[in-house]
Design a protein around this motif. Structure first.
Motif, PDB file in Angstrom:
ATOM      1  N   PRO A   1       0.826  -1.214   0.000  1.00  8.49           N
ATOM      2  CA  PRO A   1       0.000   0.000   0.000  1.00  8.49           C
ATOM      3  C   PRO A   1       0.861   1.266   0.000  1.00  8.49           C
ATOM      4  O   PRO A   1       1.948   1.282   0.577  1.00  8.49           O
ATOM      5  CB  PRO A   1      -0.777  -0.099   1.327  1.00  8.49           C
ATOM      6  CG  PRO A   1      -0.570  -1.479   1.821  1.00  8.49           C
ATOM      7  CD  PRO A   1       0.708  -1.973   1.246  1.00  8.49           C
ATOM      8  N   GLU A   2       0.354   2.292  -0.647  1.00  8.61           N
ATOM      9  CA  GLU A   2       1.045   3.582  -0.661  1.00  8.61           C
ATOM     10  C   GLU A   2       0.044   4.692  -0.385  1.00  8.61           C
ATOM     11  O   GLU A   2      -1.127   4.580  -0.774  1.00  8.61           O
ATOM     12  CB  GLU A   2       1.679   3.835  -2.030  1.00  8.61           C
ATOM     13  CG  GLU A   2       2.875   2.955  -2.333  1.00  8.61           C
ATOM     14  CD  GLU A   2       3.517   3.342  -3.659  1.00  8.61           C
ATOM     15  OE1 GLU A   2       3.112   4.357  -4.253  1.00  8.61           O
ATOM     16  OE2 GLU A   2       4.408   2.590  -4.092  1.00  8.61           O
ATOM     17  N   VAL A   3       0.516   5.731   0.269  1.00  9.91           N
ATOM     18  CA  VAL A   3      -0.339   6.898   0.469  1.00  9.91           C
ATOM     19  C   VAL A   3      -0.451   7.653  -0.852  1.00  9.91           C
ATOM     20  O   VAL A   3       0.551   7.871  -1.541  1.00  9.91           O
ATOM     21  CB  VAL A   3       0.258   7.833   1.550  1.00  9.91           C
ATOM     22  CG1 VAL A   3      -0.533   9.136   1.618  1.00  9.91           C
ATOM     23  CG2 VAL A   3       0.248   7.133   2.900  1.00  9.91           C
ATOM     24  N   CYS A   4      -1.686   7.966  -1.228  1.00 10.28           N
ATOM     25  CA  CYS A   4      -1.871   8.748  -2.460  1.00 10.28           C
ATOM     26  C   CYS A   4      -3.106   9.620  -2.293  1.00 10.28           C
ATOM     27  O   CYS A   4      -4.115   9.193  -1.734  1.00 10.28           O
ATOM     28  CB  CYS A   4      -1.993   7.844  -3.682  1.00 10.28           C
ATOM     29  SG  CYS A   4      -3.233   6.573  -3.538  1.00 10.28           S
ATOM     30  N   ASP A   5      -3.003  10.845  -2.763  1.00  9.98           N
ATOM     31  CA  ASP A   5      -4.103  11.784  -2.598  1.00  9.98           C
ATOM     32  C   ASP A   5      -5.128  11.690  -3.717  1.00  9.98           C
ATOM     33  O   ASP A   5      -6.241  12.173  -3.583  1.00  9.98           O
ATOM     34  CB  ASP A   5      -3.556  13.215  -2.547  1.00  9.98           C
ATOM     35  CG  ASP A   5      -2.721  13.429  -1.294  1.00  9.98           C
ATOM     36  OD1 ASP A   5      -2.850  12.620  -0.358  1.00  9.98           O
ATOM     37  OD2 ASP A   5      -1.946  14.392  -1.254  1.00  9.98           O
ATOM     38  N   ARG A   6      -4.723  11.085  -4.826  1.00 12.43           N
ATOM     39  CA  ARG A   6      -5.627  11.008  -5.981  1.00 12.43           C
ATOM     40  C   ARG A   6      -5.634   9.581  -6.518  1.00 12.43           C
ATOM     41  O   ARG A   6      -4.664   8.848  -6.365  1.00 12.43           O
ATOM     42  CB  ARG A   6      -5.156  11.933  -7.102  1.00 12.43           C
ATOM     43  CG  ARG A   6      -5.069  13.372  -6.725  1.00 12.43           C
ATOM     44  CD  ARG A   6      -4.434  14.172  -7.849  1.00 12.43           C
ATOM     45  NE  ARG A   6      -5.290  14.241  -9.028  1.00 12.43           N
ATOM     46  CZ  ARG A   6      -6.314  15.062  -9.145  1.00 12.43           C
ATOM     47  NH1 ARG A   6      -6.626  15.877  -8.164  1.00 12.43           N
ATOM     48  NH2 ARG A   6      -7.044  15.079 -10.238  1.00 12.43           N
ATOM     49  N   LEU A   7      -6.737   9.223  -7.136  1.00 12.74           N
ATOM     50  CA  LEU A   7      -6.811   7.936  -7.831  1.00 12.74           C
ATOM     51  C   LEU A   7      -6.684   8.211  -9.323  1.00 12.74           C
ATOM     52  O   LEU A   7      -7.511   8.911  -9.905  1.00 12.74           O
ATOM     53  CB  LEU A   7      -8.144   7.254  -7.542  1.00 12.74           C
ATOM     54  CG  LEU A   7      -8.402   5.959  -8.318  1.00 12.74           C
ATOM     55  CD1 LEU A   7      -7.418   4.876  -7.897  1.00 12.74           C
ATOM     56  CD2 LEU A   7      -9.828   5.476  -8.110  1.00 12.74           C
ATOM     57  N   GLU A   8      -5.622   7.705  -9.901  1.00 10.43           N
ATOM     58  CA  GLU A   8      -5.407   7.891 -11.344  1.00 10.43           C
ATOM     59  C   GLU A   8      -6.121   6.764 -12.095  1.00 10.43           C
ATOM     60  O   GLU A   8      -5.745   5.601 -11.975  1.00 10.43           O
ATOM     61  CB  GLU A   8      -3.914   7.883 -11.660  1.00 10.43           C
ATOM     62  CG  GLU A   8      -3.134   9.021 -11.014  1.00 10.43           C
ATOM     63  CD  GLU A   8      -3.562  10.395 -11.532  1.00 10.43           C
ATOM     64  OE1 GLU A   8      -4.118  10.471 -12.648  1.00 10.43           O
ATOM     65  OE2 GLU A   8      -3.363  11.377 -10.788  1.00 10.43           O
ATOM     66  N   VAL A   9      -7.150   7.107 -12.829  1.00 14.82           N
ATOM     67  CA  VAL A   9      -7.909   6.103 -13.578  1.00 14.82           C
ATOM     68  C   VAL A   9      -7.193   5.753 -14.886  1.00 14.82           C
ATOM     69  O   VAL A   9      -7.290   4.635 -15.387  1.00 14.82           O
ATOM     70  CB  VAL A   9      -9.340   6.599 -13.863  1.00 14.82           C
ATOM     71  CG1 VAL A   9     -10.137   5.551 -14.621  1.00 14.82           C
ATOM     72  CG2 VAL A   9     -10.042   6.973 -12.562  1.00 14.82           C
ATOM     73  N   GLY A  10      -6.435   6.703 -15.420  1.00 12.69           N
ATOM     74  CA  GLY A  10      -5.679   6.469 -16.652  1.00 12.69           C
ATOM     75  C   GLY A  10      -6.598   6.102 -17.808  1.00 12.69           C
ATOM     76  O   GLY A  10      -7.636   6.734 -18.014  1.00 12.69           O
ATOM     77  N   ASP A  11      -6.249   5.032 -18.534  1.00  9.89           N
ATOM     78  CA  ASP A  11      -7.060   4.640 -19.694  1.00  9.89           C
ATOM     79  C   ASP A  11      -8.152   3.649 -19.306  1.00  9.89           C
ATOM     80  O   ASP A  11      -8.825   3.095 -20.165  1.00  9.89           O
ATOM     81  CB  ASP A  11      -6.175   4.012 -20.769  1.00  9.89           C
ATOM     82  CG  ASP A  11      -5.593   2.667 -20.318  1.00  9.89           C
ATOM     83  OD1 ASP A  11      -5.664   2.361 -19.103  1.00  9.89           O
ATOM     84  OD2 ASP A  11      -5.086   1.922 -21.170  1.00  9.89           O
ATOM     85  N   GLY A  12      -8.303   3.415 -18.012  1.00  8.70           N
ATOM     86  CA  GLY A  12      -9.204   2.355 -17.563  1.00  8.70           C
ATOM     87  C   GLY A  12     -10.528   2.868 -17.023  1.00  8.70           C
ATOM     88  O   GLY A  12     -11.066   3.873 -17.494  1.00  8.70           O
ATOM     89  N   VAL A  13     -11.019   2.156 -16.029  1.00 13.25           N
ATOM     90  CA  VAL A  13     -12.316   2.490 -15.440  1.00 13.25           C
ATOM     91  C   VAL A  13     -12.243   2.236 -13.930  1.00 13.25           C
ATOM     92  O   VAL A  13     -11.606   1.282 -13.485  1.00 13.25           O
ATOM     93  CB  VAL A  13     -13.448   1.660 -16.095  1.00 13.25           C
ATOM     94  CG1 VAL A  13     -13.186   0.170 -15.997  1.00 13.25           C
ATOM     95  CG2 VAL A  13     -14.802   1.993 -15.492  1.00 13.25           C
ATOM     96  N   ALA A  14     -12.877   3.116 -13.176  1.00 19.15           N
ATOM     97  CA  ALA A  14     -12.937   2.947 -11.716  1.00 19.15           C
ATOM     98  C   ALA A  14     -14.390   2.871 -11.278  1.00 19.15           C
ATOM     99  O   ALA A  14     -15.242   3.607 -11.773  1.00 19.15           O
ATOM    100  CB  ALA A  14     -12.248   4.111 -11.015  1.00 19.15           C
ATOM    101  N   ALA A  15     -14.667   1.962 -10.364  1.00 13.57           N
ATOM    102  CA  ALA A  15     -15.980   1.917  -9.714  1.00 13.57           C
ATOM    103  C   ALA A  15     -15.816   2.612  -8.368  1.00 13.57           C
ATOM    104  O   ALA A  15     -14.998   2.193  -7.551  1.00 13.57           O
ATOM    105  CB  ALA A  15     -16.435   0.478  -9.529  1.00 13.57           C
TER     106      ALA A  15
END
Lengths: 165, 122
Positions: free
Chosen positions: A34-48
């Protein structure tokens, strides 16, 4: 009264993801670091994306890069995936929903409401609070669980499940 | 054996149907929500109901199904393993509570058992 803390929900969510893939798709894998991250990078994909309210507030995201999403949907439906089509959305939402439902104990229990999944294609998401991102390595490729959750200080424990499953 | 399969996800209905086919459960009516399921129950005789426990109004749907048929096996598929939820499902009339995620073998075994039970009662 609330605390700005992130409960350790990412590990149960990653394990729930592995259970879902193993049981439903006979697909195996393991969680990454796990890593701390402030944003979720969806990139070329899809996030639910699931919104939480009640004794725990925030966001849970299950993010699939396009290649991994297509491979997983192919396994789930037995059909060639049509990225972004309604049937594709339905399959991604169902898999992500089952993952999150399987980790309800870890994300607030019965006093926490969990929304239906909202699908986000491309770009990035910002929860407005520090989050944790954990990669899940699978034979279909790597996908990510992202949590940015704050909990009520008054919540005594998170040991009971409830809500949608 | 006529089966009613209720799940709001087309993907999940497809997965479940693929598990049902080897059990010769090939007479399947699909519904994606409770009103559609109740309409199907009223339209024809149903021998087995498989209901997604995460559906809005899932327990009410079970009660409605049970009110129409006291002996029909009702299988609920649900990721919620809370004791209260399982107790409520049973009280509503669920015959078998299957926890999601399930392997094809596990669901197949549960369906096989409820079919056997229903057949031996008939």
């Amino acid at each position: 009264m609330t605390q700005s803390v992130t409960p350790p929900a990412h590990t149960p969510l990653a394990h729930s993801a592995l259970r879902v893939l193993d049981a439903m798709l006979q697909e195996h894998g393991e969680p990454g670091v796990p890593e701390v991250c402030d944003r979720l990078e969806v990139g070329d994909g899809v996030a639910a994306v699931f919104e939480l309210w009640g004794s725990a507030n925030g966001i849970v995201g299950v993010c699939f890069p396009r290649d991994a999403a297509e491979h997983i949907i192919q396994l789930a439906t037995g059909q060639p995936p049509a990225f972004g089509a309604p049937s594709f959305d339905d399959a991604i939402a169902e898999i992500a929903d089952t993952i999150v439902a399987g980790a309800r104990d870890a994300i607030g229990g019965p006093d926490t409401g969990v929304s239906r999944p909202r699908l986000v294609y491309e770009g990035s998401l910002d929860a407005g609070a520090p989050g944790v991102c954990v990669p899940v390595w699978t034979e279909s490729g790597t996908f990510f669980i992202w949590t940015a959750i704050t909990v009520s200080a008054a919540t005594p424990d998170n040991t009971t499940t409830g809500g949608r499953a | 054996m006529r089966t009613l399969l209720v799940d709001d996800s087309r993907t999940m209905r497809g997965i479940i149907r693929s598990i049902m086919t080897p059990l010769r459960l090939d007479e399947v009516e699909e519904a994606e929500d409770a009103p559609e399921a109740i309409a199907a129950l009223d339209a024809t005789t149903t021998d087995l109901a498989i209901i997604d426990g995460g559906l809005d109004g899932a327990l009410d749907l079970v009660r409605e199904a049970r009110r129409r048929n006291a002996h029909m096996p009702i299988v609920m598929l649900c990721a919620d393993t809370g004791a209260d939820r399982i107790r409520a499902a049973r009280a509503a009339g669920v015959t078998r509570y299957v926890v999601k995620p399930f392997t094809p073998d596990i669901l197949s075994q549960h369906l096989d058992e409820v079919i056997d039970g229903a057949t031996s009662r008939a």
